[in-house]
Design a protein around this motif. Sequence first.
Motif, PDB file in Angstrom:
ATOM      1  N   GLY A  34       0.783  -1.231   0.000  1.00  0.00           N
ATOM      2  CA  GLY A  34       0.000   0.000   0.000  1.00  0.00           C
ATOM      3  C   GLY A  34       0.813   1.278   0.000  1.00  0.00           C
ATOM      4  N   SER A  36       2.802   2.400  -2.280  1.00  0.00           N
ATOM      5  CA  SER A  36       2.732   3.078  -3.583  1.00  0.00           C
ATOM      6  C   SER A  36       1.555   4.047  -3.648  1.00  0.00           C
ATOM      7  CB  SER A  36       2.604   2.053  -4.711  1.00  0.00           C
ATOM      8  OG  SER A  36       3.865   1.622  -5.149  1.00  0.00           O
ATOM      9  N   LYS A  37       0.390   3.597  -3.224  1.00  0.00           N
ATOM     10  CA  LYS A  37      -0.784   4.473  -3.312  1.00  0.00           C
ATOM     11  C   LYS A  37      -0.653   5.662  -2.363  1.00  0.00           C
ATOM     12  CE  LYS A  37      -3.804   1.342  -5.584  1.00  0.00           C
ATOM     13  NZ  LYS A  37      -5.167   0.861  -5.814  1.00  0.00           N
ATOM     14  N   GLU A  38       0.051   5.473  -1.264  1.00  0.00           N
ATOM     15  CA  GLU A  38       0.313   6.602  -0.376  1.00  0.00           C
ATOM     16  C   GLU A  38       1.250   7.610  -1.040  1.00  0.00           C
ATOM     17  OE1 GLU A  38       1.764   4.839   3.212  1.00  0.00           O
ATOM     18  OE2 GLU A  38      -0.059   3.644   3.503  1.00  0.00           O
ATOM     19  N   TYR A  40       1.431   8.200  -4.281  1.00  0.00           N
ATOM     20  CA  TYR A  40       0.658   8.937  -5.277  1.00  0.00           C
ATOM     21  C   TYR A  40      -0.266   9.953  -4.614  1.00  0.00           C
ATOM     22  CZ  TYR A  40       2.388   5.518  -8.585  1.00  0.00           C
ATOM     23  OH  TYR A  40       3.213   4.738  -9.353  1.00  0.00           O
ATOM     24  N   ALA A  41      -0.883   9.578  -3.500  1.00  0.00           N
ATOM     25  CA  ALA A  41      -1.773  10.518  -2.805  1.00  0.00           C
ATOM     26  C   ALA A  41      -0.989  11.729  -2.305  1.00  0.00           C
ATOM     27  CB  ALA A  41      -2.473   9.815  -1.647  1.00  0.00           C
ATOM     28  N   PRO A  55      -8.366   6.944  -4.723  1.00  0.00           N
ATOM     29  CA  PRO A  55      -7.030   6.350  -4.797  1.00  0.00           C
ATOM     30  C   PRO A  55      -6.515   6.272  -6.227  1.00  0.00           C
ATOM     31  CG  PRO A  55      -8.678   4.638  -4.481  1.00  0.00           C
ATOM     32  CD  PRO A  55      -9.400   5.952  -4.352  1.00  0.00           C
ATOM     33  N   ALA A  56      -5.214   6.219  -6.343  1.00  0.00           N
ATOM     34  CA  ALA A  56      -4.592   6.052  -7.655  1.00  0.00           C
ATOM     35  C   ALA A  56      -4.933   4.689  -8.224  1.00  0.00           C
ATOM     36  CB  ALA A  56      -3.078   6.200  -7.527  1.00  0.00           C
ATOM     37  N   ARG A  57      -5.113   4.650  -9.527  1.00  0.00           N
ATOM     38  CA  ARG A  57      -5.290   3.369 -10.233  1.00  0.00           C
ATOM     39  C   ARG A  57      -3.951   3.010 -10.859  1.00  0.00           C
ATOM     40  NH1 ARG A  57     -10.063   4.792 -14.146  1.00  0.00           N
ATOM     41  NH2 ARG A  57      -9.152   6.866 -13.917  1.00  0.00           N
ATOM     42  N   THR A  58      -3.399   1.902 -10.423  1.00  0.00           N
ATOM     43  CA  THR A  58      -2.040   1.534 -10.839  1.00  0.00           C
ATOM     44  C   THR A  58      -2.089   0.372 -11.838  1.00  0.00           C
ATOM     45  OG1 THR A  58      -1.850   0.211  -8.809  1.00  0.00           O
ATOM     46  CG2 THR A  58      -0.982   2.460  -8.758  1.00  0.00           C
ATOM     47  N   ILE A  66      -0.830   7.501 -14.413  1.00  0.00           N
ATOM     48  CA  ILE A  66      -1.489   7.438 -13.102  1.00  0.00           C
ATOM     49  C   ILE A  66      -1.855   8.832 -12.617  1.00  0.00           C
ATOM     50  CG2 ILE A  66      -1.104   6.932 -10.650  1.00  0.00           C
ATOM     51  CD1 ILE A  66       0.611   4.513 -11.646  1.00  0.00           C
ATOM     52  N   MET A  70      -5.463  10.738 -12.105  1.00  0.00           N
ATOM     53  CA  MET A  70      -5.849  11.309 -10.813  1.00  0.00           C
ATOM     54  C   MET A  70      -6.312  12.754 -10.959  1.00  0.00           C
ATOM     55  SD  MET A  70      -3.177   9.859  -7.939  1.00  0.00           S
ATOM     56  CE  MET A  70      -4.199  10.448  -6.552  1.00  0.00           C
TER      57      MET A  70
END
Length: 248
Positions: A34, A36-38, A40-41, A55-58, A66, A70
């Motif tokens: 998780g 990675s999504k942090e 991107y956020a 959330p980002a779509r990876t 990405i 967003m």
Amino acid sequence: MSCGHGRNWLSAYADPVPLIVLWDIDHTLIENSGVSKEIYAAAFSAATGHAAVRPARTEGRTDRLILAEMFRDHDVSAPAWEKVLQALTAAGAAREADLALRGRALPGAREALGAVAAEPGMVSSVLTGNIYANARVKLRAFGLDTLLDMECGAYGADATDRAALVEVARDRVRTAHGFPKDTPVVLVGDTPRDVRAGLDSDAHVVAVASGIHSADELREAGATAVLPDLVDVPALMRHLRSLAPSVT
């Protein structure tokens, strides 16, 4: 970006078997748990001044794609790429220690990378949607970065489309290591986008069902070589050797 450390692999061995092996990172070599999504956020917030609510779509997308998605999903104007790149770099650097604590190298990844690195004539690098700085963060967190010629890879800042990254890496490796233009390329990844990127760029594909996509999904995407994971290193190496041109 300078790669190859001045070494011409074709002259380094008497009977080289030239092959370019390009590895995806997330869910192929590592589990980021998780983080990675942090990243991107945090990058989205730093670049726009707004908190991300979606959330980002990876799943095999490049960082350029990405973040573009967003911005569109949040109905905000896309900042200049240099600003986005700086935000991504800072967000990744800030989470390296957390990634090392929460994430892990996937089973067999270290051994597989070591085997390819030790194989005469093969060059092992990265093809990932991550920007270079964050690819290095993710691999360094688990001591995998030294097993790859990362300078010859292709990264999320190099193109929006993943298939275009294959040619970027192919050219960098050929230039640095003196490989002929017809040297085959093998792409190792865990998503249908990895499979399609390989097929769209005349690369061989080894799909690894170590992410969220099943072996059947990867075969449906067009992969003919599908592994459950990277644990069976001898089987992987036999397959890679079978893709290299014969030495006469």
